[in-house]
Design an enzyme around this catalytic site. Sequence first.
Site, PDB file in Angstrom:
ATOM      1  N   ASN A 101       0.819  -1.199   0.000  1.00 25.33           N
ATOM      2  CA  ASN A 101       0.000   0.000   0.000  1.00 25.33           C
ATOM      3  C   ASN A 101       0.864   1.265   0.000  1.00 25.33           C
ATOM      4  O   ASN A 101       1.067   1.881  -1.043  1.00 25.33           O
ATOM      5  CB  ASN A 101      -0.943  -0.020   1.207  1.00 25.33           C
ATOM      6  N   ASP A 102       1.410   1.594   1.139  1.00 29.60           N
ATOM      7  CA  ASP A 102       2.164   2.851   1.235  1.00 29.60           C
ATOM      8  C   ASP A 102       3.346   2.915   0.270  1.00 29.60           C
ATOM      9  O   ASP A 102       3.683   3.989  -0.221  1.00 29.60           O
ATOM     10  CB  ASP A 102       2.663   3.053   2.668  1.00 29.60           C
ATOM     11  N   VAL A 103       3.964   1.755  -0.016  1.00 31.24           N
ATOM     12  CA  VAL A 103       5.165   1.782  -0.860  1.00 31.24           C
ATOM     13  C   VAL A 103       4.851   2.035  -2.333  1.00 31.24           C
ATOM     14  O   VAL A 103       5.749   2.164  -3.142  1.00 31.24           O
ATOM     15  CB  VAL A 103       6.000   0.486  -0.734  1.00 31.24           C
ATOM     16  N   VAL A 104       3.557   2.108  -2.685  1.00 32.21           N
ATOM     17  CA  VAL A 104       3.198   2.453  -4.062  1.00 32.21           C
ATOM     18  C   VAL A 104       2.292   3.689  -4.098  1.00 32.21           C
ATOM     19  O   VAL A 104       1.651   3.962  -5.097  1.00 32.21           O
ATOM     20  CB  VAL A 104       2.483   1.289  -4.802  1.00 32.21           C
ATOM     21  N   ALA A 150       0.507   3.887   7.196  1.00 29.78           N
ATOM     22  CA  ALA A 150       0.545   5.343   7.320  1.00 29.78           C
ATOM     23  C   ALA A 150      -0.853   5.934   7.452  1.00 29.78           C
ATOM     24  O   ALA A 150      -1.007   7.118   7.706  1.00 29.78           O
ATOM     25  CB  ALA A 150       1.258   5.958   6.123  1.00 29.78           C
TER      26      ALA A 150
END
Lengths: 104, 470
Positions: free
Chosen positions: B396-399, B437
């Site tokens: 999720n957050d890493v993209v 996040a």
Amino acid sequence: MEQILIYFSENKEAIFIIVLSIFLGIEVISHVPSVLHTPLMSGANAISGVIIIGGIILLGHADLTEWSLEFFLGILAVLFGTLNVAGGFVVTDRMLEMFRKKRK
Amino acid sequence: MTDNTIDVGQIVLDFSYLVSAILFVIGLKLLSKPESAKRGNLYAATGMVLAMITTLFLHKDIQGNSIPLTNVLVIVLVISIGTVLGAVIARKIKMTAMPQLVSFYNATGGAASALVALMEFSNPDNSSILVTLLGLVIGSIAFSGSMIAYGKLDGWIKDWLSPAMKYVNLFMLVLVTAVVVYLMIAADPLISSSVLIYILFIISLLYGIFFVMPIGGADMPVVISLLNSFTGIAAAMAGFIYKNQAMILGGILVGAAGTILTILMCRAMNRSLLNVIIGAFGGGGAVAGNREIGIIKEISLSDASILLNYAQKVVIIPGYGLAAAQAQHVCSELDALLTERGVEVKYAIHPVAGRMPGHMNVLLAEADVPYEKLVEMDDINPQMPGIDVAIVIGANDVVNPAAIDDPSGPIYGMPIINAHEAKNIIVMKRGMGKGYAAIENYLFYGDKTRMLFGNAKDSLQKLVAEIKNL
């Protein structure tokens, strides 16, 4: 201040080793590919089990003729240290085994 | 013993420590290359066994006494039990439980250091009080912190966030420092401070718990790596007490390596270490009002299978969801199937994807994905616009493109995998939950994005079946 200077000169070999080891550690580890982050961390973790030497020294010179706190905690220290060493190296080996088997 | 007699035992012992130290350095160096890593691990292990054996038989205390035979036997017994236990657990445990196991072994190392320091504090021959106290404090924190990390990775401890935490932690840190300073100046440490040392032990243990408790999600790899370096430093402190060069070098080597790895992780999230430790992600911004978020578009399994089957280049972006759903084997199956059909499949690995450094790599290696297929973030990003389909599995957050274009967002500046630049994006997710996040992910609302809701393992299995029918 004087105490610090005395301390330094008494322990200068150890301090030298510490400072040089820091540089060595940084140098050896930089540029490691992320593929190996886990095995590297795990292998390093096993090396930190070097505390087992301290455990052996502690328990080795402890008075074992009677049941004391030193005796008990010494055994715990050696046991924990061994777990760290044996478990750490075996886990790392197992992880690396997986990386290797498909490189045929 | 007079000055001119040569103590052969002592020389052999010192020499064996030198050999061990060399083996540690070479081992660690070899561990950082895929081809030689296994050999490196073996070298380091050999160094350790060598140091253990020579210490056991050749070590003499300050009065020149060797280790008595009874003690040798007790030690050998304890070491045998520990070795069998450690090796069996390490062999038997499921590959997916690896992160927590590494954490657990890190905890045992920290505990051993703390205990050694605790005992050595009351040893009148020990002149390094400060170092002993540091070893105790750092070892205890590494122990309790790693145990909490272990519990979190194993799923029985939940993140526990509270705004007050920051102050509690700060208070505990001040308290630990105060006790250490007091013990340092206390005139006679043997009499006045035997109780205090146990209090320090307990406070340090508590601090370790409170310190790791609020940290979670993508910050987990950072804290695990940090705790790892703590254990190394604690072992080195104990080595300082015994003036044992192999312990000092081994410990500091691990401490420095762990610190470097920690910094690498932090850099991968564009946050400072301090920020990770005290200020977990704020979340605050919910949905930023200054932006059209569009609508969610789902994709059917058959459409997804056709899209993948006729693609030329596919990139799989795995995240913690892949690990949680244990979907790595099905994922590898999908990869094999597509490769067989002439599709070029690669994996894009974000440095902090998962819950420990390199988590995704281990997970995919377990499922027989060749590591040549795993591409690091910096190498895959330039190729992204040429990718036909990017499959995001449980990441999720890493993209999240908000890291690039939403300066007000909490993850702004964090390097991401540019999934949004691919021609098509399929996102596999259980629901519309947010990442660690706790912010909206604009990628999910993009024009080129299609969602495939459901458990990653189920979805992948169905997808594989669907493609086989084409």
